[in-house]
Design a protein around this motif. Sequence first.
Motif, PDB file in Angstrom:
ATOM      1  N   THR A  16       0.919  -1.289  -0.079  1.00  0.00           N
ATOM      2  CA  THR A  16      -0.276  -0.004  -0.108  1.00  0.00           C
ATOM      3  C   THR A  16       1.083   1.295  -0.010  1.00  0.00           C
ATOM      4  O   THR A  16       2.057   1.417   0.367  1.00  0.00           O
ATOM      5  N   PRO A  17       0.491   2.449  -0.555  1.00  0.00           N
ATOM      6  CA  PRO A  17       1.186   3.718  -0.353  1.00  0.00           C
ATOM      7  C   PRO A  17       1.462   3.873   1.143  1.00  0.00           C
ATOM      8  O   PRO A  17       2.656   4.592   1.185  1.00  0.00           O
ATOM      9  N   GLY A  18       0.760   3.721   1.828  1.00  0.00           N
ATOM     10  CA  GLY A  18       1.154   4.040   3.232  1.00  0.00           C
ATOM     11  C   GLY A  18       2.270   3.056   3.723  1.00  0.00           C
ATOM     12  O   GLY A  18       3.280   3.581   4.684  1.00  0.00           O
ATOM     13  N   GLU A  19       2.216   1.752   3.465  1.00  0.00           N
ATOM     14  CA  GLU A  19       3.506   1.033   3.797  1.00  0.00           C
ATOM     15  C   GLU A  19       4.503   1.546   3.274  1.00  0.00           C
ATOM     16  O   GLU A  19       5.876   1.760   3.769  1.00  0.00           O
ATOM     17  N   VAL A  20       4.485   1.991   1.915  1.00  0.00           N
ATOM     18  CA  VAL A  20       5.577   2.419   1.299  1.00  0.00           C
ATOM     19  C   VAL A  20       6.079   3.855   1.894  1.00  0.00           C
ATOM     20  O   VAL A  20       7.428   3.959   2.206  1.00  0.00           O
ATOM     21  N   PHE A  21       5.442   4.650   2.347  1.00  0.00           N
ATOM     22  CA  PHE A  21       5.507   5.997   3.004  1.00  0.00           C
ATOM     23  C   PHE A  21       6.259   5.737   4.204  1.00  0.00           C
ATOM     24  O   PHE A  21       7.227   6.423   4.416  1.00  0.00           O
ATOM     25  N   ALA A  22       6.010   4.764   5.008  1.00  0.00           N
ATOM     26  CA  ALA A  22       6.421   4.532   6.250  1.00  0.00           C
ATOM     27  C   ALA A  22       7.964   4.008   5.986  1.00  0.00           C
ATOM     28  O   ALA A  22       8.650   4.240   6.578  1.00  0.00           O
ATOM     29  N   ALA A  79      11.040   4.023  -8.448  1.00  0.00           N
ATOM     30  CA  ALA A  79      10.863   2.656  -9.161  1.00  0.00           C
ATOM     31  C   ALA A  79      10.356   1.647  -7.888  1.00  0.00           C
ATOM     32  O   ALA A  79       9.389   0.958  -8.158  1.00  0.00           O
ATOM     33  N   LEU A  80      11.083   1.668  -6.727  1.00  0.00           N
ATOM     34  CA  LEU A  80      10.721   0.608  -5.839  1.00  0.00           C
ATOM     35  C   LEU A  80       9.366   0.790  -5.217  1.00  0.00           C
ATOM     36  O   LEU A  80       8.661  -0.190  -5.125  1.00  0.00           O
ATOM     37  N   GLY A  81       8.858   2.028  -5.153  1.00  0.00           N
ATOM     38  CA  GLY A  81       7.686   2.301  -4.623  1.00  0.00           C
ATOM     39  C   GLY A  81       6.735   2.041  -5.679  1.00  0.00           C
ATOM     40  O   GLY A  81       5.538   1.535  -5.268  1.00  0.00           O
ATOM     41  N   MET A  82       6.898   2.367  -6.895  1.00  0.00           N
ATOM     42  CA  MET A  82       5.914   1.841  -7.967  1.00  0.00           C
ATOM     43  C   MET A  82       5.878   0.341  -7.894  1.00  0.00           C
ATOM     44  O   MET A  82       4.841  -0.125  -8.364  1.00  0.00           O
ATOM     45  N   MET A  83       7.074  -0.473  -7.836  1.00  0.00           N
ATOM     46  CA  MET A  83       6.850  -1.871  -7.913  1.00  0.00           C
ATOM     47  C   MET A  83       6.047  -2.424  -6.822  1.00  0.00           C
ATOM     48  O   MET A  83       5.238  -3.314  -7.003  1.00  0.00           O
ATOM     49  N   ARG A  84       6.281  -1.667  -5.592  1.00  0.00           N
ATOM     50  CA  ARG A  84       5.464  -2.064  -4.383  1.00  0.00           C
ATOM     51  C   ARG A  84       3.928  -1.920  -4.504  1.00  0.00           C
ATOM     52  O   ARG A  84       2.981  -2.462  -4.046  1.00  0.00           O
ATOM     53  N   ALA A  85       3.527  -0.393  -4.786  1.00  0.00           N
ATOM     54  CA  ALA A  85       2.167   0.067  -4.595  1.00  0.00           C
ATOM     55  C   ALA A  85       1.652   0.896  -5.948  1.00  0.00           C
ATOM     56  O   ALA A  85       0.822   1.905  -5.574  1.00  0.00           O
ATOM     57  N   GLY A  86       2.478   0.591  -7.067  1.00  0.00           N
ATOM     58  CA  GLY A  86       1.812   1.221  -8.220  1.00  0.00           C
ATOM     59  C   GLY A  86       2.327   2.892  -8.164  1.00  0.00           C
ATOM     60  O   GLY A  86       3.210   3.315  -7.540  1.00  0.00           O
ATOM     61  N   TRP A  87       1.487   3.726  -8.956  1.00  0.00           N
ATOM     62  CA  TRP A  87       1.848   5.218  -9.103  1.00  0.00           C
ATOM     63  C   TRP A  87       1.909   5.749  -7.906  1.00  0.00           C
ATOM     64  O   TRP A  87       2.835   6.643  -7.418  1.00  0.00           O
ATOM     65  N   LEU A  88       0.932   5.668  -6.908  1.00  0.00           N
ATOM     66  CA  LEU A  88       0.778   6.278  -5.639  1.00  0.00           C
ATOM     67  C   LEU A  88       1.978   5.837  -4.533  1.00  0.00           C
ATOM     68  O   LEU A  88       2.463   6.590  -3.933  1.00  0.00           O
ATOM     69  N   GLY A  89       2.197   4.569  -4.772  1.00  0.00           N
ATOM     70  CA  GLY A  89       3.573   4.001  -3.941  1.00  0.00           C
ATOM     71  C   GLY A  89       4.903   4.698  -4.463  1.00  0.00           C
ATOM     72  O   GLY A  89       5.594   5.243  -3.638  1.00  0.00           O
ATOM     73  N   ALA A  90       4.979   4.800  -6.046  1.00  0.00           N
ATOM     74  CA  ALA A  90       5.883   5.911  -6.297  1.00  0.00           C
ATOM     75  C   ALA A  90       6.099   7.343  -5.663  1.00  0.00           C
ATOM     76  O   ALA A  90       7.220   7.720  -5.354  1.00  0.00           O
ATOM     77  N   ALA A  93       6.951   7.076  -2.003  1.00  0.00           N
ATOM     78  CA  ALA A  93       8.305   7.058  -1.772  1.00  0.00           C
ATOM     79  C   ALA A  93       9.292   8.145  -2.046  1.00  0.00           C
ATOM     80  O   ALA A  93      10.007   8.363  -1.164  1.00  0.00           O
ATOM     81  N   PHE A  94       8.765   9.001  -2.821  1.00  0.00           N
ATOM     82  CA  PHE A  94       9.533  10.274  -3.316  1.00  0.00           C
ATOM     83  C   PHE A  94       9.356  11.262  -2.164  1.00  0.00           C
ATOM     84  O   PHE A  94      10.209  11.720  -1.457  1.00  0.00           O
ATOM     85  N   ALA A  95       8.025  11.316  -1.544  1.00  0.00           N
ATOM     86  CA  ALA A  95       7.784  12.393  -0.598  1.00  0.00           C
ATOM     87  C   ALA A  95       8.415  11.885   0.720  1.00  0.00           C
ATOM     88  O   ALA A  95       9.019  12.794   1.348  1.00  0.00           O
ATOM     89  N   ALA A  96       8.293  10.671   1.043  1.00  0.00           N
ATOM     90  CA  ALA A  96       8.825  10.408   2.364  1.00  0.00           C
ATOM     91  C   ALA A  96      10.516  10.456   2.510  1.00  0.00           C
ATOM     92  O   ALA A  96      10.892  10.799   3.458  1.00  0.00           O
TER      93      ALA A  96
END
Length: 405
Positions: A16-22, A79-90, A93-96
């Motif tokens: 999820t994007p939340g998991e990626v952000f954390a 790219a890792l965020g995208m692989m894990r949770a799609g575009w919102l994950g990307a 990852a960038f913001a966090a």
Amino acid sequence: MTDGTGTAETRPAQGTPGEVFAAFFKLGLTSFGGPIAHLGYFRDELVIRRGWLSDHAYGDLVALCQFLPGPASSQVGFALGMMRAGWLGALAAFAAFTLPSALVLLVFAMSAASISGSLGTGALDGLKIVAVAIVAQAVWGMAKNLCPDRERAAIAVGAVVMLAFLPGVFGMAGAILLGAVAGLALGRGSGVPVGGHVAMPVSRGGAAAAITAFFALLVLLPLLAGQSQGLAVIDSFYRAGALVFGGGHVVLPLLQAGVVAPGWVTSDQFLAGYGAAQAVPGPLFTFAAYLGAVLEPQPNGVAGAVIALLSVFLPGFLILIGVLPFWDRFRAMPQARSLMQGANAAVVGILGAALYSPVFTSAIGDLRDFALALACFVLLMAWRTPPWMVVLIAAAGGMGLALIA
């Protein structure tokens, strides 16, 4: 995991994007040491501990991002965020990964003007002096890795010569272009191709749109820059982000040409901010947040920081998205590897020229300043002291020199 042919394949998006952000916020708070160190932190946290993807797939992704212009560690994170949770994950990852250091540098930019007295100015002088040591370390390390033979060493020297007669952004772009052509002529396809496969949720149409946007902005922004100061700022930072090859430190001469040369930021402000950027975790590109905040005239402050930060990161993400569907075929071409070897050698020359001017000429006023810079260099190279600790030592040393003076 592997596909049917045995090559490394990434896992489908399953988080999820939340998991990626954390995950990336933790990395943004703790990842000191520059882009190469960041890639090690990513591997430990996301490959080894969390198991988001295989080691082979991670190595393949790193190879892609190091090949492209832009901030390699942030591109890998995107790219890792995208692989894990799609575009919102990307985006998460960038913001966090970016926010912690960007906010610290923004606060420093807003408070630096109020620093006064001999101790305060001495500390700022120390930040300028430590920049000499840090850039010298970057030049040394990049030269060993990217100029290991006489042909590429000659390309690096040629880049310095070109900048001596054609300073500024156009000279840098020309040096990279000529270096690439020389690498194509001299490299003869040298280099070892990387195996494996990177799978991303990017269609060929989406990739084509990203590539088109990358080049359209690169061409159109300079034409529109004269219409407003805001567009001029976007153009300056976008161009710097688009021309960075070989690591985060290479953005230094590009940003210097973009903001110091036109008089938006003084050399003292520039080097003090660059020194402070070494003491914070996360990507070095967040130095743009500091510069955007101290720009004169407006936009500056928080608005300027946001504009500068997004503008400097955007081209690296556009080019990454644009090549993902075509990467496997392109990187298998020996000519592509030779071209990049030449471009990277030219980058070493560009950073070497920046080490002299503006870094050395602006920071070193006498032998005492040089002694402090040399001590910082030895701490970095021989004692392997973390850069953030060397920055603190340099600030203390600058205060000591101010008291002596």
